[in-house]
Scaffold this active site. Structure first.
Site, PDB file in Angstrom:
ATOM      1  CB  SER A  90      -3.272   8.171 -13.774  1.00 28.38           C
ATOM      2  OG  SER A  90      -3.608   7.455 -14.929  1.00 28.38           O
ATOM      3  CG  ASP A 260       2.298   2.313 -14.091  1.00 30.20           C
ATOM      4  OD1 ASP A 260       1.328   1.927 -14.769  1.00 30.20           O
ATOM      5  OD2 ASP A 260       2.280   3.347 -13.398  1.00 30.20           O
ATOM      6  CG  HIS A 293      -1.342   3.322 -13.019  1.00 25.27           C
ATOM      7  ND1 HIS A 293      -0.435   4.120 -13.695  1.00 25.27           N
ATOM      8  CD2 HIS A 293      -2.522   3.992 -13.052  1.00 25.27           C
ATOM      9  CE1 HIS A 293      -1.046   5.208 -14.120  1.00 25.27           C
ATOM     10  NE2 HIS A 293      -2.302   5.160 -13.743  1.00 25.27           N
TER      11      HIS A 293
END
Length: 318
Positions: A90, A260, A293
């Site tokens: 991320s 995601d 995610h």
């Protein structure tokens, strides 16, 4: 290893020892270092400032790119004398891409593995993030005098509750609301995560991320006027980070998920297009159809699906 905006390095260790990536890598002979983003619980000390002072929070991910990541690399390289295998998730991928594009750290990098890679956020589908970016949540809290962006308390927490109410969503499960419907998390890990995360970041950093969503570009922080930008950058528009400038011979591993909500498939594909001239034998891309995610850092299947591939990739670059 570096991960989320409002998450510290501990999030890598929430799964049992045989299922979390740092210990898997350590067991295979790697020397593992984990970075903590400014403002999270293990990164709230300063030479002369403290978190109660506004100046402590005067930063965005630009400073992570320019100061924090280089300091971490210099420390590790100084102690080991070896080039580094970088692993980001991320925000950790964002600051890695930005740093490597400016070539300041490339000489110290052996390879890089990017999980849930984030650089472009135009197609982000997380409801709370999209509404927050478009309604200037971070700007509002900054104007009202909250330099610390703490999702769990105070004005920021109230704002998030209001956004959830407006969107008609249940924000009790912040993991799913923010990241998408993760396929492979167990309940005890989610409870442990929510007991510790999310943590504080700077409101200015949230403004910068909101600018990235709204402007559909990867640029340095926009100070809001041509005059102020000229003062800081010598130009009216903040400089862009040119990801395609990352050296074509740098070994890269990408892994992204089909579900995601933050690292949306369309945005990742646009990101990958920036590497179309990269040496083809230096690019490794993995698509995990049912991952969202958080599966990449807490998924019970991540060892077999992703982590073993990461370890193999790093070993090939030795």
């Amino acid at each position: 290893m570096w991960t989320e905006t409002t998450v510290d390095g501990m999030s890598w260790l929430l799964n049992p020892a045989d299922q979390n990536l740092p210990l898997i890598l350590a067991d295979q002979g790697f020397d593992v270092w984990m970075g903590n983003t400014r403002g999270t619980r293990f990164s709230r000390r300063h030479k002369y400032l403290n978190p109660s002072q506004r100046a402590f929070w005067n930063w965005t991910w630009d400073e992570l790119v320019s100061y924090d990541l280089p300091a971490m690399f210099d420390h590790i390289h100084g102690l080991t004398g070896q080039k580094i295998h970088y692993l980001g998730h991320s925000l950790g991928t964002l600051i890695g891409f930005a740093s490597f594009s400016e070539k300041g750290l490339v000489d110290q990098v052996r390879s890089a593995a990017m999980l849930s890679p984030v650089a472009y956020l135009s197609h982000m589908t997380t409801v709370i993030g999209d509404i927050a970016a478009k309604t200037f949540l971070a700007e509002a809290t900054s104007i009202l005098g909250w330099p610390e962006f703490n999702p769990k308390s105070g004005l920021v927490g109230d704002f998030i509750k209001a956004i959830c109410l407006k969107a008609g969503i249940d924000c009790y499960d912040l993991v799913s609301v923010i990241t998408g419907k993760n396929c492979c998390l167990n309940a005890s890990t989610i409870d442990l995560f929510l007991a510790n995360e999310p943590q504080s970041t700077s409101t200015k950093n949230m403004i910068h991320l909101a600018q990235t969503v709204r402007d559909k570009e990867l640029r340095k922080y926009n100070y809001g006027s041509s005059d102020r930008n000229i003062k800081h950058y010598g130009q009216a528009i903040p400089p862009a980070y040119n990801i395609s400038a990352i050296p074509h011979e740098l070994p890269l591993f990408f892994s992204y998920g089909g579900l995601d909500s933050l690292a949306d498939v369309k945005d990742v594909e646009f990101l990958l297009d920036q590497f179309k001239y990269h040496d083809i034998d230096k690019m490794n891309v993995q698509f995990v159809k049912d991952y969202a995610h958080a599966d990449f850092i807490m998924g019970v299947t991540a060892k077999d699906v992703v982590y073993n591939q990461v370890a193999t990739f790093f070993k090939r670059q030795a």
